[in-house]
Write a protein that holds these residues in place. Structure first.
Motif, PDB file in Angstrom:
ATOM      1  N   LEU A  43     -56.208 -58.925  86.271  1.00 62.86           N
ATOM      2  CA  LEU A  43     -56.341 -60.098  85.410  1.00 62.86           C
ATOM      3  C   LEU A  43     -57.250 -61.149  86.054  1.00 62.86           C
ATOM      4  CD1 LEU A  43     -52.691 -60.484  84.071  1.00 62.86           C
ATOM      5  CD2 LEU A  43     -54.698 -59.770  82.796  1.00 62.86           C
ATOM      6  N   ILE A  44     -57.085 -61.338  87.372  1.00 58.38           N
ATOM      7  CA  ILE A  44     -57.943 -62.305  88.068  1.00 58.38           C
ATOM      8  C   ILE A  44     -59.399 -61.872  87.948  1.00 58.38           C
ATOM      9  CG2 ILE A  44     -58.568 -63.235  90.341  1.00 58.38           C
ATOM     10  CD1 ILE A  44     -55.633 -63.188  91.081  1.00 58.38           C
ATOM     11  N   VAL A  47     -60.649 -62.647  84.513  1.00 63.17           N
ATOM     12  CA  VAL A  47     -60.944 -64.075  84.332  1.00 63.17           C
ATOM     13  C   VAL A  47     -62.284 -64.409  84.981  1.00 63.17           C
ATOM     14  CG1 VAL A  47     -60.203 -66.422  84.891  1.00 63.17           C
ATOM     15  CG2 VAL A  47     -58.511 -64.737  84.191  1.00 63.17           C
ATOM     16  N   LEU A  48     -62.500 -63.923  86.203  1.00 67.26           N
ATOM     17  CA  LEU A  48     -63.739 -64.238  86.912  1.00 67.26           C
ATOM     18  C   LEU A  48     -64.948 -63.642  86.199  1.00 67.26           C
ATOM     19  CD1 LEU A  48     -62.609 -63.894  90.645  1.00 67.26           C
ATOM     20  CD2 LEU A  48     -62.811 -65.943  89.226  1.00 67.26           C
ATOM     21  N   VAL A  77     -65.837 -74.388  82.013  1.00 67.43           N
ATOM     22  CA  VAL A  77     -64.424 -74.742  82.206  1.00 67.43           C
ATOM     23  C   VAL A  77     -63.876 -75.336  80.904  1.00 67.43           C
ATOM     24  CG1 VAL A  77     -62.835 -76.267  83.441  1.00 67.43           C
ATOM     25  CG2 VAL A  77     -64.638 -75.075  84.684  1.00 67.43           C
ATOM     26  N   GLU A  78     -64.703 -76.163  80.259  1.00 71.73           N
ATOM     27  CA  GLU A  78     -64.292 -76.785  79.000  1.00 71.73           C
ATOM     28  C   GLU A  78     -64.083 -75.762  77.890  1.00 71.73           C
ATOM     29  OE1 GLU A  78     -66.570 -79.965  77.290  1.00 71.73           O
ATOM     30  OE2 GLU A  78     -66.469 -81.090  79.162  1.00 71.73           O
ATOM     31  N   MET A  80     -63.021 -72.460  78.713  1.00 73.37           N
ATOM     32  CA  MET A  80     -61.921 -71.620  79.156  1.00 73.37           C
ATOM     33  C   MET A  80     -60.576 -72.312  78.914  1.00 73.37           C
ATOM     34  SD  MET A  80     -62.596 -69.297  82.219  1.00 73.37           S
ATOM     35  CE  MET A  80     -62.544 -67.609  81.983  1.00 73.37           C
ATOM     36  N   GLY A  81     -60.534 -73.613  79.150  1.00 73.48           N
ATOM     37  CA  GLY A  81     -59.297 -74.380  78.941  1.00 73.48           C
ATOM     38  C   GLY A  81     -58.797 -74.241  77.513  1.00 73.48           C
ATOM     39  N   LEU A  84     -57.500 -70.771  76.723  1.00 71.55           N
ATOM     40  CA  LEU A  84     -56.127 -70.506  77.152  1.00 71.55           C
ATOM     41  C   LEU A  84     -55.121 -71.150  76.200  1.00 71.55           C
ATOM     42  CD1 LEU A  84     -56.629 -71.044  80.985  1.00 71.55           C
ATOM     43  CD2 LEU A  84     -55.767 -68.955  79.941  1.00 71.55           C
ATOM     44  N   LEU A  85     -55.449 -72.397  75.783  1.00 69.03           N
ATOM     45  CA  LEU A  85     -54.542 -73.141  74.913  1.00 69.03           C
ATOM     46  C   LEU A  85     -54.435 -72.485  73.535  1.00 69.03           C
ATOM     47  CD1 LEU A  85     -53.085 -75.678  75.742  1.00 69.03           C
ATOM     48  CD2 LEU A  85     -54.748 -77.019  74.463  1.00 69.03           C
ATOM     49  N   VAL A 107     -47.933 -65.218  80.929  1.00 68.61           N
ATOM     50  CA  VAL A 107     -49.248 -65.519  81.513  1.00 68.61           C
ATOM     51  C   VAL A 107     -50.206 -64.351  81.295  1.00 68.61           C
ATOM     52  CG1 VAL A 107     -50.490 -65.994  83.659  1.00 68.61           C
ATOM     53  CG2 VAL A 107     -48.340 -67.151  83.201  1.00 68.61           C
ATOM     54  N   THR A 111     -53.518 -64.870  79.154  1.00 70.18           N
ATOM     55  CA  THR A 111     -54.780 -64.756  79.874  1.00 70.18           C
ATOM     56  C   THR A 111     -55.690 -63.715  79.230  1.00 70.18           C
ATOM     57  OG1 THR A 111     -53.574 -65.253  81.888  1.00 70.18           O
ATOM     58  CG2 THR A 111     -55.791 -64.405  82.147  1.00 70.18           C
TER      59      THR A 111
ATOM     60  N   VAL B  15     -60.855 -83.506  78.378  1.00 64.97           N
ATOM     61  CA  VAL B  15     -60.811 -82.086  78.012  1.00 64.97           C
ATOM     62  C   VAL B  15     -61.174 -81.228  79.220  1.00 64.97           C
ATOM     63  CG1 VAL B  15     -61.847 -80.302  76.559  1.00 64.97           C
ATOM     64  CG2 VAL B  15     -61.323 -82.538  75.593  1.00 64.97           C
ATOM     65  N   PHE B  16     -62.182 -81.685  79.958  1.00 63.91           N
ATOM     66  CA  PHE B  16     -62.586 -80.937  81.149  1.00 63.91           C
ATOM     67  C   PHE B  16     -61.443 -80.887  82.160  1.00 63.91           C
ATOM     68  CE2 PHE B  16     -64.242 -81.253  85.532  1.00 63.91           C
ATOM     69  CZ  PHE B  16     -64.745 -79.969  85.637  1.00 63.91           C
ATOM     70  N   GLY B  19     -58.750 -78.630  80.922  1.00 61.10           N
ATOM     71  CA  GLY B  19     -59.249 -77.258  81.013  1.00 61.10           C
ATOM     72  C   GLY B  19     -59.214 -76.752  82.443  1.00 61.10           C
ATOM     73  N   LEU B  22     -55.672 -76.046  83.505  1.00 64.00           N
ATOM     74  CA  LEU B  22     -55.161 -74.805  82.905  1.00 64.00           C
ATOM     75  C   LEU B  22     -55.726 -73.587  83.628  1.00 64.00           C
ATOM     76  CD1 LEU B  22     -55.264 -75.493  79.063  1.00 64.00           C
ATOM     77  CD2 LEU B  22     -53.254 -75.020  80.461  1.00 64.00           C
ATOM     78  N   VAL B  23     -57.052 -73.616  83.860  1.00 56.57           N
ATOM     79  CA  VAL B  23     -57.701 -72.472  84.497  1.00 56.57           C
ATOM     80  C   VAL B  23     -57.177 -72.289  85.919  1.00 56.57           C
ATOM     81  CG1 VAL B  23     -59.906 -71.556  85.303  1.00 56.57           C
ATOM     82  CG2 VAL B  23     -59.771 -72.673  83.079  1.00 56.57           C
ATOM     83  N   THR B  26     -53.576 -71.047  85.892  1.00 54.70           N
ATOM     84  CA  THR B  26     -53.515 -69.622  85.555  1.00 54.70           C
ATOM     85  C   THR B  26     -53.923 -68.770  86.749  1.00 54.70           C
ATOM     86  OG1 THR B  26     -54.111 -70.210  83.308  1.00 54.70           O
ATOM     87  CG2 THR B  26     -54.302 -67.891  83.899  1.00 54.70           C
ATOM     88  N   LEU B  27     -55.062 -69.150  87.360  1.00 53.49           N
ATOM     89  CA  LEU B  27     -55.551 -68.366  88.496  1.00 53.49           C
ATOM     90  C   LEU B  27     -54.579 -68.415  89.665  1.00 53.49           C
ATOM     91  CD1 LEU B  27     -59.404 -69.009  88.555  1.00 53.49           C
ATOM     92  CD2 LEU B  27     -58.212 -66.873  88.088  1.00 53.49           C
ATOM     93  N   LEU B  30     -51.622 -66.205  88.885  1.00 55.55           N
ATOM     94  CA  LEU B  30     -51.987 -64.790  88.989  1.00 55.55           C
ATOM     95  C   LEU B  30     -52.135 -64.381  90.454  1.00 55.55           C
ATOM     96  CD1 LEU B  30     -54.554 -64.406  86.069  1.00 55.55           C
ATOM     97  CD2 LEU B  30     -52.255 -63.453  86.194  1.00 55.55           C
TER      98      LEU B  30
END
Lengths: 289, 130
Positions: A43-44, A47-48, A77-78, A80-81, A84-85, A107, A111, B15-16, B19, B22-23, B26-27, B30
């Motif tokens: 999973l990691i 994600v990467l 990042v904006e 990916m956040g 996830l939500l 999770v 994910t 938001v950033f 985000g 959250l990221v 999660t990481l 994991l």
């Protein structure tokens, strides 16, 4: 400073794009299963890999015309956040995650689904209505996505690396929708070698036809030179990308575990057809038009 | 670079930030999970609840708990009602997936009242690797 209303509009587009592209996956059982049976290291890695893809897509086809790497990382990042939500909310609505489950199951599922959502968010932000930005809102900073995509030397010639990244994104978006399903294993293992060969040839031909028509219409292709040679080179590269993406996604979903080599190849070729469509035609959609 | 930084408004920074949180969360989870997970195969505990009488049969609630670190696929559970060393009735339950460290619940139905027999035995017959 960008006005709040404009940011909200961008995020809304992102959310719609995220849902639009990931809906088939949110409704696929095999993806939920992969969420709890996948090893956390897998999973990691997933994600990467998605993050790397987002970086590439945002750099070459993203919203900001004058993107530098800081901005591209922030944008990714904006995306990916919210990914996830949105994934968490959608899975909760569909009753696929609940408080009675272990954290690792929740999770895992969130994910795995969130990664496609994030790519969809990225594509949605950049593409949905992006072309009318300027006239639409009257904001001075909203450069049409058209010019952003063309990060090459001349406006009509998109950078080779950029084409590669966009083709990769297209292949992932299309292939990911069918890759986790049981059907790929069934077709892959039941097809004869002749069938597989036919699928491979059709895939390459489809890629060539699509590339040729793009070439015709928009004078963009993988190769700097125009003509038949460019289409041949372009189709070979497209198919190579399609097969690589297919193999990686199948491996991720554990479709290669304990399978004979020919079954793995069969699955890759079967999925390669979807990936080729994504890598060639998908580029038309992903790349601002 | 400076220009780009200025372009972001407070809402986008929020938001950033959310985000990023959250990221990273999660990481980190994991990573923690990857560090603590073992190769332990599924280890399934079967718990039986109090039998209930329904209009057409009797049902025994079953709780399956996987204490292992791997998912069990197609878990088959057998429940046997015994009296005087003799089998009275046999029931089965299949659970499609039992993820690691997870709990799933179900019922096994009988015609015989489980409260009237001497012994009720439950065991896992088998499961696959997903």
């Amino acid at each position: 400073m960008r006005p709040i209303a404009k940011s909200l509009q961008e995020y809304s587009r992102g959310i719609i794009g995220g849902l639009l592209f990931s809906l088939p996956l949110l409704y696929t059982m095999e993806v939920w299963w992969a969420g709890f049976s996948a090893h956390p290291l897998h999973l990691i890695f997933y994600v990467l890999a998605t993050f790397a893809l987002l970086l590439g897509y945002n750099f070459y086809a993203g919203l900001r015309h004058d993107a530098n790497w800081t901005e591209v990382v922030i944008d990714s990042v904006e995306e990916m956040g919210p990914g996830l939500l949105i994934s968490a909310i959608a899975l909760a609505l569909l009753g696929r995650i609940g408080l009675d489950m272990t954290l690792s199951e929740i999770v895992g599922k969130v994910t795995i689904e969130a990664m496609t959502v994030a790519i969809g968010v990225s594509v949605g932000t950049a593409q949905l209505g992006g072309a009318n930005d300027g006239s639409d809102t009257g904001e001075g900073d909203g450069q049409p996505a058209k010019t952003r995509a063309a990060k090459g030397d001349s406006p009509n010639d998109v950078h080779f690396g950029g084409q590669l990244v966009i083709a990769l994104c297209g292949a992932v978006l299309f292939a990911a929708n069918v890759a986790p399903t049981e059907e790929i294993v069934v077709i892959g293992s039941e097809s004869s070698s002749w069938n597989l060969l036919a699928i491979a040839i059709i895939s390459i031909m489809l890629g060539a036809i699509i590339l040729f028509s793009i070439d015709f219409k928009r004078a963009q292709s993988f190769a700097p030179a125009k003509g038949a040679m460019a289409v041949v080179i372009g189709s070979v590269i497209t198919y190579a990308i399609a097969l690589t993406v297919s193999a990686m996604i199948l491996w991720f979903f554990g479709r290669f575990d304990g399978q004979a080599l020919i079954i793995c190849i069969g699955q890759t070729i079967v999925l390669g057809l979807a990936a080729t469509l994504g890598a060639s035609a998908g580029r038309l959609l992903l790349q601002a038009g | 670079m400076k220009k780009n930084k200025l372009e972001k408004n407070w809402f986008e920074w929020i938001v950033f930030a959310v985000g990023l949180m959250l990221v990273l969360a999660t990481l980190s989870y994991l990573a923690y999970d990857a560090a603590t997970i073992t190769d332990a195969p599924p280890s399934i505990e079967v718990r039986m609840g109090e039998p209930l009488q329904r209009p057409h049969n009797f049902i025994v609630p079953i709780t399956l708990i996987n204490h292992g670190d791997q998912t069990a696929d197609g878990v088959l559970v057998e429940v046997v009602l015994e009296s005087g060393g003799e089998e009275k009735e046999r029931g089965e339950l299949t659970v499609a997936f039992l993820p690691r460290r997870s709990t799933r619940e179900g019922w096994v139905a009988f015609q015989t009242d489980p409260r009237t027999v001497e012994r009720t035995k439950a065991r896992v017959l088998g499961y696959g690797k997903p």
